[in-house]
Design an enzyme around this catalytic site. Structure first.
Site, PDB file in Angstrom:
ATOM      1  N   ARG A  39      28.828 -26.989  31.671  1.00 55.39           N
ATOM      2  CA  ARG A  39      28.331 -28.147  30.932  1.00 55.39           C
ATOM      3  C   ARG A  39      28.196 -27.863  29.441  1.00 55.39           C
ATOM      4  O   ARG A  39      27.292 -28.353  28.760  1.00 55.39           O
ATOM      5  CB  ARG A  39      26.987 -28.636  31.496  1.00 55.39           C
ATOM      6  CG  ARG A  39      27.027 -29.035  32.952  1.00 55.39           C
ATOM      7  CD  ARG A  39      27.955 -30.230  33.197  1.00 55.39           C
ATOM      8  NE  ARG A  39      28.033 -30.498  34.632  1.00 55.39           N
ATOM      9  CZ  ARG A  39      28.930 -29.949  35.450  1.00 55.39           C
ATOM     10  NH1 ARG A  39      29.848 -29.123  34.973  1.00 55.39           N
ATOM     11  NH2 ARG A  39      28.946 -30.228  36.722  1.00 55.39           N
ATOM     12  N   SER A  51      23.061 -37.232  36.223  1.00 54.77           N
ATOM     13  CA  SER A  51      22.182 -36.058  36.325  1.00 54.77           C
ATOM     14  C   SER A  51      21.473 -35.840  34.991  1.00 54.77           C
ATOM     15  O   SER A  51      22.123 -35.606  33.969  1.00 54.77           O
ATOM     16  CB  SER A  51      22.999 -34.814  36.683  1.00 54.77           C
ATOM     17  OG  SER A  51      23.634 -34.991  37.929  1.00 54.77           O
ATOM     18  N   GLU A  86      20.414 -32.695  30.285  1.00 57.02           N
ATOM     19  CA  GLU A  86      21.863 -32.744  30.117  1.00 57.02           C
ATOM     20  C   GLU A  86      22.284 -33.780  29.074  1.00 57.02           C
ATOM     21  O   GLU A  86      23.178 -33.512  28.267  1.00 57.02           O
ATOM     22  CB  GLU A  86      22.530 -33.041  31.462  1.00 57.02           C
ATOM     23  CG  GLU A  86      24.044 -32.969  31.432  1.00 57.02           C
ATOM     24  CD  GLU A  86      24.674 -32.990  32.816  1.00 57.02           C
ATOM     25  OE1 GLU A  86      25.730 -33.599  32.963  1.00 57.02           O
ATOM     26  OE2 GLU A  86      24.089 -32.394  33.745  1.00 57.02           O
TER      27      GLU A  86
END
Length: 351
Positions: A160, A239, A343
């Protein structure tokens, strides 16, 4: 190129949250994107680049600068090579690759947002990451004042994360090139256990591309991870927290906390993450810390379908959302000694 002043930004995000931008520019060509970036940089005006708005949390006060919405279009498929303009809708692009019989991104179906955002976050799901298929990223380098082409290695992809995320003020992605696989209409080997079970195969098997895509879409929809304007569980950024990656020492301390809290036979999720590191599940942590599906009483709550998604139930403010996020972070830290990291990109606010 469209220019608006005191323009609402909330409608441009999947959270539907955030105040207005002093100025909103919508660019439909690479030249317009570059011109807008140069204008902001030359005048010293703060710049916020917006693609699909699916990974963005904007403060209630909005953005006192130029918000640049990238609305470029363009899909070029040559053999197994795919080139996408940054503004292309990612879910549509995945559907095209499946229709063309090309494997490599079929398990990334249903992820909201634009193609240009995928390398920034190194988007991944169900055992696939874009870093495994991206060959080059064409971007405008604000520091050098020129368009550059970065190879996969130069993008410095990790979980990520990427060079673009590490230095967010430097690059504006214009186009992304992928190298896919022609496998007689079959998917890449299915890596993710949940997807394999849903498909009725073993991990490592291949399945028809359309089956892989359809199964992932069904799995995502069941978790509120496919956009639906009528479903408040999808008024989210998907998420909200990344899965923690722990050193051996950190994981040992974490496991001890788990057994102390849940019993001596309890085992937390653990996945190898390279170099003596272990990845665990943020969703598991949140649930076991007491934040179950649907948690919350205000206009911002945990999704009723998935503990990893924080949602706007309608009428929420960004501060409502952040208050919930901070509560979850504090609760998980107190329970297990692990600090969750958000995130989505935050603008004008932070946890």
């Amino acid at each position: 190129m469209q220019v608006l002043h005191d323009a609402p930004l909330a409608p441009l995000t999947t959270f539907r949250l955030g105040g207005p931008a002093a100025r909103l520019v919508t660019a439909s060509t690479d030249a317009e994107v570059i011109a807008a970036v140069r204008e902001a940089d030359d005048s010293g005006t703060p710049l916020l680049v917006i693609g699909g708005g699916s990974n963005l949390v904007i403060g209630d006060k909005g953005f006192d600068g130029t918000a640049l919405r990238i609305a470029t279009r363009g899909v070029e498929l040559r053999g197994t090579t795919l080139e996408l303009a940054a503004g292309e809708v990612w879910t549509d692009a995945v559907a095209r690759t499946v229709e063309a019989g090309l494997a490599g991104v079929e398990c990334l179906a249903g992820i909201p947002g634009s193609a240009g955002a995928t390398p920034i976050q190194n988007v991944g799901a169900y055992g696939q990451e874009v870093s495994s298929t991206i060959t080059e990223v064409i971007a405008y380098d604000r520091r050098a004042g020129e368009t550059v082409t970065l190879t996969n290695e130069e993008c410095a992809f990790s979980y990520r994360h990427s060079r673009f995320k590490a230095d967010p003020e430097r690059y504006v992605v214009l186009r992304v090139r992928f190298e896919l696989e022609a496998a007689d209409g079959l998917s890449a080997p299915v890596k993710y256990a949940e997807a394999a079970r849903a498909l009725g195969v073993e991990p490592g098997d291949r399945v028809p591309l359309a089956d892989a895509r359809a199964t992932v879409l069904k799995l995502r929809a069941g978790k509120g991870m496919v956009l639906d304007a009528e479903d408040h569980d999808t008024w989210s950024a998907g998420s909200f927290f990344t899965n923690p990656i722990l050193t051996e020492e950190q994981f040992a301390a974490f496991r001890a906390r788990v057994r102390e809290r849940l019993g001596q036979d309890a085992e937390p999720p653990a996945y190898p993450a390279g170099e003596g590191r272990t990845k665990t599940s943020a969703a598991w942590l949140i649930d076991k810390a007491g934040f179950t599906k649907g948690y919350g009483t205000g206009p911002a709550r945990i999704s009723t379908k998935h503990t990893l998604a924080l949602t706007n139930r309608g009428g929420a403010t960004t501060e409502d959302l952040l208050a919930l996020a901070r509560e979850v972070v504090a609760g998980v830290r107190e329970a297990f000694g692990v600090t969750l990291v958000n995130e989505p990109v935050t603008v004008g606010v932070g946890l």
